[in-house]
Scaffold this motif. Structure first.
Motif, PDB file in Angstrom:
ATOM      1  N   ASP A 268       3.431  48.950 -20.712  1.00  0.00           N
ATOM      2  CA  ASP A 268       3.469  49.364 -19.305  1.00  0.00           C
ATOM      3  C   ASP A 268       2.064  49.624 -18.778  1.00  0.00           C
ATOM      4  OD1 ASP A 268       6.130  49.083 -18.884  1.00  0.00           O
ATOM      5  OD2 ASP A 268       6.631  51.216 -18.956  1.00  0.00           O
ATOM      6  N   GLU A 269       1.204  50.193 -19.606  1.00  0.00           N
ATOM      7  CA  GLU A 269      -0.180  50.419 -19.191  1.00  0.00           C
ATOM      8  C   GLU A 269      -0.921  49.100 -19.014  1.00  0.00           C
ATOM      9  OE1 GLU A 269      -1.062  54.795 -21.210  1.00  0.00           O
ATOM     10  OE2 GLU A 269      -1.347  52.963 -22.388  1.00  0.00           O
ATOM     11  N   GLN A 270      -0.628  48.164 -19.894  1.00  0.00           N
ATOM     12  CA  GLN A 270      -1.234  46.835 -19.765  1.00  0.00           C
ATOM     13  C   GLN A 270      -0.814  46.184 -18.456  1.00  0.00           C
ATOM     14  OE1 GLN A 270       0.174  44.937 -23.320  1.00  0.00           O
ATOM     15  NE2 GLN A 270      -1.463  45.761 -24.612  1.00  0.00           N
ATOM     16  N   ILE A 271       0.468  46.271 -18.136  1.00  0.00           N
ATOM     17  CA  ILE A 271       0.975  45.683 -16.895  1.00  0.00           C
ATOM     18  C   ILE A 271       0.348  46.374 -15.691  1.00  0.00           C
ATOM     19  CG2 ILE A 271       3.035  45.403 -15.460  1.00  0.00           C
ATOM     20  CD1 ILE A 271       4.605  44.930 -18.099  1.00  0.00           C
ATOM     21  N   THR A 272       0.195  47.690 -15.757  1.00  0.00           N
ATOM     22  CA  THR A 272      -0.446  48.430 -14.668  1.00  0.00           C
ATOM     23  C   THR A 272      -1.852  47.907 -14.405  1.00  0.00           C
ATOM     24  OG1 THR A 272       0.818  50.449 -15.070  1.00  0.00           O
ATOM     25  CG2 THR A 272      -1.309  50.708 -13.948  1.00  0.00           C
TER      26      THR A 272
ATOM     27  N   PRO B 214       0.507  46.559  -3.541  1.00  0.00           N
ATOM     28  CA  PRO B 214       1.095  46.925  -4.830  1.00  0.00           C
ATOM     29  C   PRO B 214       2.016  45.821  -5.359  1.00  0.00           C
ATOM     30  CG  PRO B 214       2.220  48.080  -3.056  1.00  0.00           C
ATOM     31  CD  PRO B 214       1.089  47.348  -2.418  1.00  0.00           C
ATOM     32  N   VAL B 215       1.891  45.559  -6.666  1.00  0.00           N
ATOM     33  CA  VAL B 215       2.714  44.546  -7.325  1.00  0.00           C
ATOM     34  C   VAL B 215       3.714  45.259  -8.227  1.00  0.00           C
ATOM     35  CG1 VAL B 215       2.730  42.589  -8.909  1.00  0.00           C
ATOM     36  CG2 VAL B 215       0.847  42.848  -7.283  1.00  0.00           C
ATOM     37  N   SER B 216       4.969  44.924  -8.091  1.00  0.00           N
ATOM     38  CA  SER B 216       6.006  45.520  -8.938  1.00  0.00           C
ATOM     39  C   SER B 216       5.818  45.066 -10.382  1.00  0.00           C
ATOM     40  CB  SER B 216       7.394  45.114  -8.442  1.00  0.00           C
ATOM     41  OG  SER B 216       8.382  45.472  -9.395  1.00  0.00           O
TER      42      SER B 216
ATOM     43  N   LYS C  73      10.295  41.954 -17.443  1.00  0.00           N
ATOM     44  CA  LYS C  73      11.405  41.053 -17.771  1.00  0.00           C
ATOM     45  C   LYS C  73      10.905  39.866 -18.599  1.00  0.00           C
ATOM     46  CE  LYS C  73      15.095  38.362 -15.523  1.00  0.00           C
ATOM     47  NZ  LYS C  73      14.764  37.083 -16.195  1.00  0.00           N
ATOM     48  N   ALA C  74       9.755  39.294 -18.212  1.00  0.00           N
ATOM     49  CA  ALA C  74       9.203  38.146 -18.936  1.00  0.00           C
ATOM     50  C   ALA C  74       8.812  38.520 -20.350  1.00  0.00           C
ATOM     51  CB  ALA C  74       8.002  37.594 -18.179  1.00  0.00           C
ATOM     52  N   LEU C  75       8.335  39.742 -20.529  1.00  0.00           N
ATOM     53  CA  LEU C  75       7.987  40.202 -21.870  1.00  0.00           C
ATOM     54  C   LEU C  75       9.235  40.337 -22.719  1.00  0.00           C
ATOM     55  CD1 LEU C  75       5.309  40.949 -23.263  1.00  0.00           C
ATOM     56  CD2 LEU C  75       5.786  43.342 -22.692  1.00  0.00           C
ATOM     57  N   ALA C  76      10.282  40.845 -22.106  1.00  0.00           N
ATOM     58  CA  ALA C  76      11.535  41.047 -22.838  1.00  0.00           C
ATOM     59  C   ALA C  76      12.196  39.738 -23.228  1.00  0.00           C
ATOM     60  CB  ALA C  76      12.489  41.891 -21.985  1.00  0.00           C
TER      61      ALA C  76
END
Length: 775
Positions: free
Chosen positions: A6-10, A288-290, A296-299
């Motif tokens: 999640d931090e990486q995505i942020t 802002p990007v959701s 979802k792509a990671l999962a």
């Protein structure tokens, strides 16, 4: 640094319209970005400040009114406008207490016209200095180096040149200048973002050779100069969006060019988030990007975890290196000086004729006693910048009428009794989002220009035309006026610079970074721009600008389609370049040249020595000449200066699209120097330096040489005929091959002839030994 997913995505998703993600608990600060390469864009800055504060006025008519009149408080009418203005002033003072307005600097096109790396570096320093004052960490579009492919492109003025070599020598200096101030440079738009029509998603069909020879060298040079960030473009290249193009962003940028920095998307250019990260686009802007799409792509396994981690790591590194506190102060003396130098070095004098048939005195410089009637599109005011990302709102612009007053006896706006000189400023805007429909001047304005010039001639007045345009224009205006200057969009010091040139305090030394055709339908791209729907074909290949015009002119002097070529520009003095010579080196390892330049006039000034390379006989189709070295040089009256120039191997190479590599063909090359432009060089005679490369190349004579090349070369044909006779081989097979499959190789034909391996090797050896005959 260990980051959760999640931090990486942020970190790789934009947080606001002009800021990236942050992780305060891990001491990773937020990166603030802003355009740009001509100065700080207040629309973007104010919009981002208001977004973070959740101000409701963002995007409203109230905001637009305040923005457009930020330095004219008297024009704000309503309480809402005044309140927003006061609030924005408070926000600015918290960043920059003196509230100094940002500077407006010449765009890439005028920096290109300077032909001077040091000038570009100083502008970069000024831009970085101001960005740092305002707390901007990444300055977008520093530089914008998309090639001048078609002159109707809306953002043409932001790019540097139609010539990739000139771009490679100038644009990296902006990178170095910006980053010398602790601000990250940003090179855009990677790659080939050469039009505004359907720019979001347009599929550009570009030949591989054109990509490598024209559209990529500027980016590679900026990477080698150490640029911190690169912006991936909106468009597709040969069917693949730039933000999802693994070849472009990973194989070429990171693997071949060793780029270690961060790749961000253009604003809204990420069409498929996971595919973009997998391809090498690190950050998705704007915010802002959701985070949901990447989660979802990671999962589901469509996002590669190591790609996500690598992108986040680069974002963290950039933040920790470049998020520095704002200095809160602008040295206006230093930054004004950089803006002035850029305008003074880049303004091009296109024409300077005698005012009357019985006078040898040129129109310019104008006498101090001149009584000037200043007129034009905006009543003689200069358009200092383009619209869109390159728009700069400031109160630091110089005023042409006021600047002329410093030098001349009487200057007024509009015609008046007693005036003896007319200065007409023709302004043509350029903007992001829209291409120009035509290069022709508006009919009404063209009529007005003609009428005013006719009046001037009738009254015996001097006439000066100032082209304050975002690109070339076409029409009869060049023939009407005594003197013509091209100032492009000259920034805040443009009025001061052109005034100093008109009075003779500054000797003009700018040279065109692009060619001016007689008509837009003379352009090589005329029928290939802006494309059909969402596809555009780069059918002109490598023949863009002077490469096309000079090649046509070389083969048919009657086919002269350009009024002014790249490299053209006049001076108040005269110069000669002589004795171009090789001091050391060779084609394979690079050459060191010198030439003597004499100022043959009575006024000190600068000129630009330009060296072009010509390949008289090449396997690949080539332009008649290509720029390979240049140097801007200053000389006092009647002084001779020795100029030193370097030419590297790449200037002799071409990209082979079949072999997918740079190739250097053996044979002769010719170098010629000029202080004019390439159309002044006569490549049909033997003047210049003749060089020879004897190394092996894919085009060297041997088993892959075609029957066509052998048959059409008298020496090779004779050798082959003798060989066939002496070995009793059928010459008829050669005649048949030449008639039906002439591109078959001699190796294939010999193998089919039934000759022995020894006989085969004998003729191939003969071919190789005849390399000295290759022109």
């Amino acid at each position: 640094m260990e980051l959760t997913t999640d931090e990486q995505i942020t970190m790789i998703n934009g947080q606001s319209f002009f800021s990236m993600g942050e992780l305060p608990h891990k001491e990773v600060p937020r990166i603030q970005m802003l355009d740009g390469g001509t100065g700080l864009n207040f629309e973007q800055l104010f919009g981002d400040i208001m977004e973070k504060a959740d101000r409701p006025e963002r995007g409203t008519a109230v905001f637009r009114k305040v923005l457009e009149n930020f330095y004219r408080l008297d024009l704000l009418d309503t309480r809402e406008e005044v309140e927003l203005y006061n609030w924005l002033c408070e926000q600015l003072r918290s960043i920059i207490p003196e509230k100094t307005a940002p500077g407006c600097y010449p765009p890439g096109m005028l920096l290109g016209a300077s032909w001077d790396p040091e000038t570009v570096y100083q502008v970069g320093q000024a831009l970085g200095h101001e960005a740092r004052a305002y707390g901007i960490h990444v300055l977008l579009g520093t530089p914008n180096i998309n090639l001048h492919r078609d002159l109707r492109a809306g953002r043409l003025f932001e790019g540097y040149s139609e010539d990739p070599y000139l771009i490679t020598k100038l644009a990296p200096e902006l990178v170095k200048g910006v980053q010398s101030q602790g601000v990250a440079a940003n090179v855009k738009h990677f790659a080939a973002n050469n039009q505004e029509t359907n720019r979001q998603g347009i599929n550009e069909i570009i030949p591989e050779r054109a990509l490598y020879e024209l559209y990529l060298p500027g980016f590679e040079a900026c990477v080698k100069a150490g640029c911190a960030t690169v912006m991936a473009a909106y468009n597709q290249i040969n069917g693949v969006p730039c933000t999802e193009n693994k070849w472009l962003l990973t194989e070429l940028l990171r693997e071949d060019w060793s780029f270690k920095g961060l790749v961000m998307s253009d604003w809204g250019a990420v069409y498929h988030p996971a595919e973009a990260v997998n391809a090498g686009c690190d950050v998705n802007m704007p915010g802002p990007v959701s985070p949901e799409a990447l989660r979802k792509a990671l999962a589901d396994g469509t996002l590669e975890p190591d790609k996500l981690a690598g992108s986040a790591e680069r974002a963290v590194f950039l933040a920790r290196k470049y998020v520095l506190p704002p200095t809160g102060h602008i040295d206006t003396e230093m930054t004004d000086r950089a803006a002035y130098k850029a305008a003074a070095e880049g303004i091009v004098m296109l024409k300077n004729s005698s005012c009357s048939a019985d006078s040898e005195r040129k129109c310019c410089p104008l006498p101090a006693s001149s009584r000037i009637a200043l007129m034009g599109t905006m009543d003689g005011e200069l358009l200092t910048c383009g619209e869109g990302s390159a728009c700069v709102r400031t109160d630091r612009n110089t005023d042409l009428c006021s600047e002329l007053h410093r030098h001349f006896e009487d200057v007024r706006q509009g015609l008046y009794d007693g005036s003896d000189t007319i200065i007409y400023v023709l302004s043509v805007a350029g903007q992001e989002g829209n291409d120009r429909k035509t290069l022709s001047i508006d009919n009404d304005e063209a009529e007005r220009i003609s009428e005013i010039c006719g009046y001037a001639k009738q009254k015996g007045m001097r006439s000066v035309l100032i082209l304050n345009t975002s690109g070339p224009v076409t029409g009869e205006v060049f023939d009407l006026y005594d003197a013509v200057f091209w100032v492009s969009l000259p920034g805040m010091q443009g009025a001061a610079a052109i005034a100093d040139i008109l009075c003779g305090n500054v000797n003009p030394s700018g040279r065109l970074p692009l060619s001016f055709p007689y008509s837009e339908d003379n352009m090589p791209t005329y029928l290939n721009f802006p494309g059909d729907g969402m596809t555009v074909n780069y059918g002109e290949g490598i023949f863009v600008g002077y490469r096309y015009y000079a090649t046509r002119f070389h083969h048919n002097p009657k086919a002269d389609h350009a009024r002014y070529y790249l490299g053209y520009g006049l001076s108040y003095s005269t110069f000669e370049v002589r004795d171009l010579r090789v001091e050391s080196g060779d084609i394979e390892n690079g050459l060191e040249l010198t030439a003597d330049v004499e100022n043959t006039g009575e006024i000190a000034g600068k000129t630009v020595v330009q060296v072009y390379v010509h390949d008289p006989e090449s396997t690949l189709t080539k332009p008649v000449c290509e720029l390979c070295a240049f140097k801007k040089v200053y000389a006092e009256p009647h002084q001779t200066v020795t100029v030193h120039l370097h030419i590297d191997r790449r200037s002799f190479e071409s990209w082979n699209p079949d072999l997918h590599e740079w190739t250097l063909e053996d044979g002769e090359y010719i170098l010629n120097a000029t202080i004019e432009s390439p159309d002044f060089i006569d490549w049909s005679n033997s003047s210049g330096i003749i060089l020879r490369y004897e190394g092996e190349s894919p085009y060297s004579w041997g088993e892959h040489t075609s029957i066509k090349e052998i048959y059409e070369n008298p020496n090779l044909k004779s050798a082959l005929f003798s060989f066939y006779q002496s070995h009793r081989l059928s010459w008829e097979s050669i005649l048949s091959t030449y008639q039906y499959t002439a591109m078959d190789s001699i190796g294939k034909v010999l193998n089919n002839s039934g000759c022995s391996a020894e006989t085969y090797a004998e003729f191939i050896s003969t071919l190789r030994q005849m390399r000295y005959l290759k022109p």
